[in-house]
Design a protein around this motif. Structure first.
Motif, PDB file in Angstrom:
ATOM      1  N   MET A   1     -59.786 -64.374 -58.095  1.00  0.00           N
ATOM      2  CA  MET A   1     -61.165 -63.912 -57.952  1.00  0.00           C
ATOM      3  C   MET A   1     -61.391 -62.526 -57.772  1.00  0.00           C
ATOM      4  O   MET A   1     -60.726 -61.939 -56.870  1.00  0.00           O
ATOM      5  N   ASN A   2     -62.227 -61.810 -58.229  1.00  0.00           N
ATOM      6  CA  ASN A   2     -62.363 -60.358 -58.140  1.00  0.00           C
ATOM      7  C   ASN A   2     -63.160 -60.143 -56.894  1.00  0.00           C
ATOM      8  O   ASN A   2     -64.260 -60.809 -56.960  1.00  0.00           O
ATOM      9  N   ILE A   3     -62.936 -58.937 -56.036  1.00  0.00           N
ATOM     10  CA  ILE A   3     -63.881 -58.834 -54.885  1.00  0.00           C
ATOM     11  C   ILE A   3     -63.847 -57.372 -54.599  1.00  0.00           C
ATOM     12  O   ILE A   3     -62.753 -56.800 -54.836  1.00  0.00           O
ATOM     13  N   ALA A   4     -64.879 -56.824 -54.172  1.00  0.00           N
ATOM     14  CA  ALA A   4     -65.105 -55.382 -53.733  1.00  0.00           C
ATOM     15  C   ALA A   4     -65.816 -55.141 -52.614  1.00  0.00           C
ATOM     16  O   ALA A   4     -66.778 -55.885 -52.254  1.00  0.00           O
ATOM     17  N   PHE A   5     -64.869 -54.545 -51.515  1.00  0.00           N
ATOM     18  CA  PHE A   5     -65.655 -54.106 -50.408  1.00  0.00           C
ATOM     19  C   PHE A   5     -64.995 -52.943 -49.761  1.00  0.00           C
ATOM     20  O   PHE A   5     -64.146 -52.219 -50.355  1.00  0.00           O
ATOM     21  N   SER A   6     -65.475 -52.351 -48.902  1.00  0.00           N
ATOM     22  CA  SER A   6     -65.184 -50.978 -48.247  1.00  0.00           C
ATOM     23  C   SER A   6     -63.982 -51.025 -47.550  1.00  0.00           C
ATOM     24  O   SER A   6     -63.519 -52.237 -46.836  1.00  0.00           O
ATOM     25  N   PRO A   7     -63.286 -49.929 -47.515  1.00  0.00           N
ATOM     26  CA  PRO A   7     -62.024 -50.015 -46.433  1.00  0.00           C
ATOM     27  C   PRO A   7     -62.386 -49.809 -44.977  1.00  0.00           C
ATOM     28  O   PRO A   7     -61.567 -49.710 -44.195  1.00  0.00           O
ATOM     29  N   CYS A   8     -63.778 -49.874 -44.687  1.00  0.00           N
ATOM     30  CA  CYS A   8     -64.013 -49.753 -43.283  1.00  0.00           C
ATOM     31  C   CYS A   8     -63.704 -50.948 -42.538  1.00  0.00           C
ATOM     32  O   CYS A   8     -63.454 -52.156 -42.884  1.00  0.00           O
ATOM     33  N   PRO A   9     -63.291 -50.677 -41.051  1.00  0.00           N
ATOM     34  CA  PRO A   9     -62.872 -51.729 -40.208  1.00  0.00           C
ATOM     35  C   PRO A   9     -63.409 -52.964 -40.361  1.00  0.00           C
ATOM     36  O   PRO A   9     -62.888 -54.201 -40.064  1.00  0.00           O
ATOM     37  N   PHE A 133     -69.762 -40.704 -47.496  1.00  0.00           N
ATOM     38  CA  PHE A 133     -70.114 -40.768 -46.127  1.00  0.00           C
ATOM     39  C   PHE A 133     -69.070 -40.001 -45.261  1.00  0.00           C
ATOM     40  O   PHE A 133     -69.295 -39.350 -44.420  1.00  0.00           O
ATOM     41  N   ASP A 134     -67.864 -39.940 -45.570  1.00  0.00           N
ATOM     42  CA  ASP A 134     -66.808 -39.400 -44.873  1.00  0.00           C
ATOM     43  C   ASP A 134     -66.834 -37.835 -44.891  1.00  0.00           C
ATOM     44  O   ASP A 134     -66.252 -37.049 -44.168  1.00  0.00           O
ATOM     45  N   GLU A 135     -67.750 -37.444 -46.053  1.00  0.00           N
ATOM     46  CA  GLU A 135     -67.914 -35.950 -46.257  1.00  0.00           C
ATOM     47  C   GLU A 135     -68.817 -35.307 -45.602  1.00  0.00           C
ATOM     48  O   GLU A 135     -69.165 -33.989 -45.652  1.00  0.00           O
ATOM     49  N   ILE A 136     -69.822 -36.092 -45.018  1.00  0.00           N
ATOM     50  CA  ILE A 136     -71.121 -35.620 -44.723  1.00  0.00           C
ATOM     51  C   ILE A 136     -71.105 -35.027 -43.339  1.00  0.00           C
ATOM     52  O   ILE A 136     -71.723 -33.522 -43.597  1.00  0.00           O
ATOM     53  N   MET A 137     -70.473 -35.192 -42.379  1.00  0.00           N
ATOM     54  CA  MET A 137     -70.348 -34.186 -41.218  1.00  0.00           C
ATOM     55  C   MET A 137     -69.572 -33.345 -41.201  1.00  0.00           C
ATOM     56  O   MET A 137     -70.169 -32.090 -40.753  1.00  0.00           O
ATOM     57  N   LEU A 149     -77.369 -37.672 -43.108  1.00  0.00           N
ATOM     58  CA  LEU A 149     -77.738 -39.128 -42.800  1.00  0.00           C
ATOM     59  C   LEU A 149     -76.164 -39.842 -42.795  1.00  0.00           C
ATOM     60  O   LEU A 149     -75.455 -40.040 -43.652  1.00  0.00           O
ATOM     61  N   VAL A 150     -75.752 -40.474 -41.552  1.00  0.00           N
ATOM     62  CA  VAL A 150     -74.515 -40.904 -41.384  1.00  0.00           C
ATOM     63  C   VAL A 150     -74.379 -42.475 -41.118  1.00  0.00           C
ATOM     64  O   VAL A 150     -75.495 -42.737 -40.366  1.00  0.00           O
ATOM     65  N   ILE A 151     -73.413 -42.999 -41.295  1.00  0.00           N
ATOM     66  CA  ILE A 151     -73.108 -44.414 -40.936  1.00  0.00           C
ATOM     67  C   ILE A 151     -71.925 -44.668 -40.288  1.00  0.00           C
ATOM     68  O   ILE A 151     -71.001 -43.852 -40.118  1.00  0.00           O
ATOM     69  N   HIS A 152     -71.632 -46.004 -39.963  1.00  0.00           N
ATOM     70  CA  HIS A 152     -70.464 -46.313 -39.525  1.00  0.00           C
ATOM     71  C   HIS A 152     -69.876 -45.938 -38.333  1.00  0.00           C
ATOM     72  O   HIS A 152     -70.710 -45.536 -37.395  1.00  0.00           O
ATOM     73  N   GLU A 153     -68.585 -45.269 -38.253  1.00  0.00           N
ATOM     74  CA  GLU A 153     -67.991 -44.783 -37.236  1.00  0.00           C
ATOM     75  C   GLU A 153     -68.606 -43.434 -36.846  1.00  0.00           C
ATOM     76  O   GLU A 153     -68.048 -42.810 -35.749  1.00  0.00           O
ATOM     77  N   SER A 221     -54.463 -49.543 -41.501  1.00  0.00           N
ATOM     78  CA  SER A 221     -53.892 -49.006 -42.873  1.00  0.00           C
ATOM     79  C   SER A 221     -54.911 -48.225 -43.847  1.00  0.00           C
ATOM     80  O   SER A 221     -55.105 -47.731 -44.709  1.00  0.00           O
ATOM     81  N   HIS A 222     -56.308 -48.883 -43.607  1.00  0.00           N
ATOM     82  CA  HIS A 222     -57.541 -48.520 -44.484  1.00  0.00           C
ATOM     83  C   HIS A 222     -58.201 -47.853 -43.502  1.00  0.00           C
ATOM     84  O   HIS A 222     -59.566 -47.267 -44.201  1.00  0.00           O
ATOM     85  N   ALA A 223     -58.085 -47.311 -42.465  1.00  0.00           N
ATOM     86  CA  ALA A 223     -59.135 -46.828 -41.461  1.00  0.00           C
ATOM     87  C   ALA A 223     -59.348 -45.297 -41.466  1.00  0.00           C
ATOM     88  O   ALA A 223     -59.988 -44.793 -40.614  1.00  0.00           O
ATOM     89  N   GLN A 224     -58.603 -44.703 -42.598  1.00  0.00           N
ATOM     90  CA  GLN A 224     -59.029 -43.375 -42.713  1.00  0.00           C
ATOM     91  C   GLN A 224     -58.848 -42.427 -41.454  1.00  0.00           C
ATOM     92  O   GLN A 224     -59.941 -41.594 -41.200  1.00  0.00           O
ATOM     93  N   GLU A 225     -57.760 -42.716 -41.014  1.00  0.00           N
ATOM     94  CA  GLU A 225     -57.368 -41.749 -39.798  1.00  0.00           C
ATOM     95  C   GLU A 225     -58.067 -42.220 -38.442  1.00  0.00           C
ATOM     96  O   GLU A 225     -58.033 -41.151 -37.558  1.00  0.00           O
ATOM     97  N   MET A 226     -58.961 -43.214 -38.510  1.00  0.00           N
ATOM     98  CA  MET A 226     -59.630 -43.288 -37.202  1.00  0.00           C
ATOM     99  C   MET A 226     -58.636 -43.610 -36.175  1.00  0.00           C
ATOM    100  O   MET A 226     -57.579 -44.326 -36.484  1.00  0.00           O
ATOM    101  N   SER A 227     -59.106 -43.394 -34.920  1.00  0.00           N
ATOM    102  CA  SER A 227     -58.296 -43.630 -33.851  1.00  0.00           C
ATOM    103  C   SER A 227     -58.355 -45.156 -33.432  1.00  0.00           C
ATOM    104  O   SER A 227     -59.411 -45.906 -33.972  1.00  0.00           O
TER     105      SER A 227
END
Length: 276
Positions: A1-9, A133-137, A149-153, A221-227
């Motif tokens: 089954m093919n699935i797509a979702f974000s690498p967000c925690p 979204f990670d380039e906005i700030m 306009l930012v989301i997530h962490e 491993s997918h958290a984009q260098e988040m603490s």
């Protein structure tokens, strides 16, 4: 089954068990990790994955092909998108005629922003620019754009960029409607066994809650260098009772958002029967 979702925690936490073959009876998955702007367009392309995470704002364009699942998504309280600025003025009027970065033209964040701005920004904003979204700030910080306009962490980290809060759109939405904020939806092709897929995703979530330590390596491993602390705060905020079951308030929030947006001509009118 093919699935797509974000690498967000929140997504990797929810889907860890399903991805790693820990849910009895579930098929193996071919996973695509992608930003929400990409998954929104995949869903609307006509040849997207079997199951994917999209913005609730993108639902009106895909509901005939994809069914909204009652679990796995992101809704909640105190978790809405933020409007940030690096300038000296931090109110809605300061956005008049300005260049604003947004994470996707079909994101819930942008839809909420448009509904809010129509009531609160005299004269309207100037230009909107779509970027990951990670380039906005960083872009707001270095002056490439006027506000973002930012989301997530980002709600946990924006002060480290020297940015200032112009508006919390989640707070505005909750005060205006009394409903949770509908952010990200899980959808599946209507031709599939929706009941089975719902059960697998709900089982994966329950496994994650019962064995949180097992998903840590995968999530990080997918958290984009988040603490680790920011990662856990992200999960705590976005994985909640609505992730397990949308319930009456969840469906009410989705209907309120899309009906209000349709009334203002921002999205196509939806058939309520297609939501459930």
């Amino acid at each position: 089954m093919n699935i797509a979702f974000s690498p967000c925690p929140n997504d990797t936490f929810v889907f860890h068990a399903l991805v790693h073959g820990l849910i009895p009876g579930a098929p193996s998955l071919d996973v695509t990790y992608a930003d929400i702007d990409i998954t929104n367009h995949l869903a609307a392309s006509g040849n997207g994955p079997d199951v994917l995470k999209i913005s609730y704002a993108a639902l009106p364009w895909v509901l005939e092909e994809y069914a909204l699942l009652p679990c796995g998504g992101a809704l909640g309280h105190g978790c809405g998108p933020l409007v940030l600025s690096a300038g000296e003025q931090y109110d809605a009027a300061s956005l008049t005629g300005k260049r604003i970065a947004v994470p996707s033209e079909r994101s819930t964040a942008y839809l909420l922003f448009r509904l809010w701005a129509s009531q609160n920004v005299p004269g309207g904003i100037g230009e909107t620019i779509v970027m990951p979204f990670d380039e906005i700030m960083p872009a707001v910080e270095n002056g490439a754009i006027d506000a973002g306009l930012v989301i997530h962490e980002a709600r946990f980290t924006y002060s480290s960029y020297g940015l200032h809060l112009v508006a919390d759109l989640g707070s505005w939405w909750e005060q205006d409607t009394g409903l949770p904020i509908p952010l990200g939806a899980i959808v599946a092709r209507r031709s599939l066994d929706l009941e089975a897929i719902t059960g697998w995703i709900r089982g994966s979530l329950k496994y994650a809650w019962a064995h949180p330590e097992e998903s840590t390596e995968y999530v990080m491993s997918h958290a984009q260098e988040m603490s680790p602390d920011v990662t856990q705060a992200h999960i705590n905020l976005y994985v909640n009772e609505y992730t397990e079951n949308l319930g009456a308030d969840g469906y009410g929030a989705i209907s309120a958002l899309l009906n209000r947006a349709a009334a203002e001509g921002l999205v196509p009118q939806i058939d309520p029967a297609l939501l459930k």
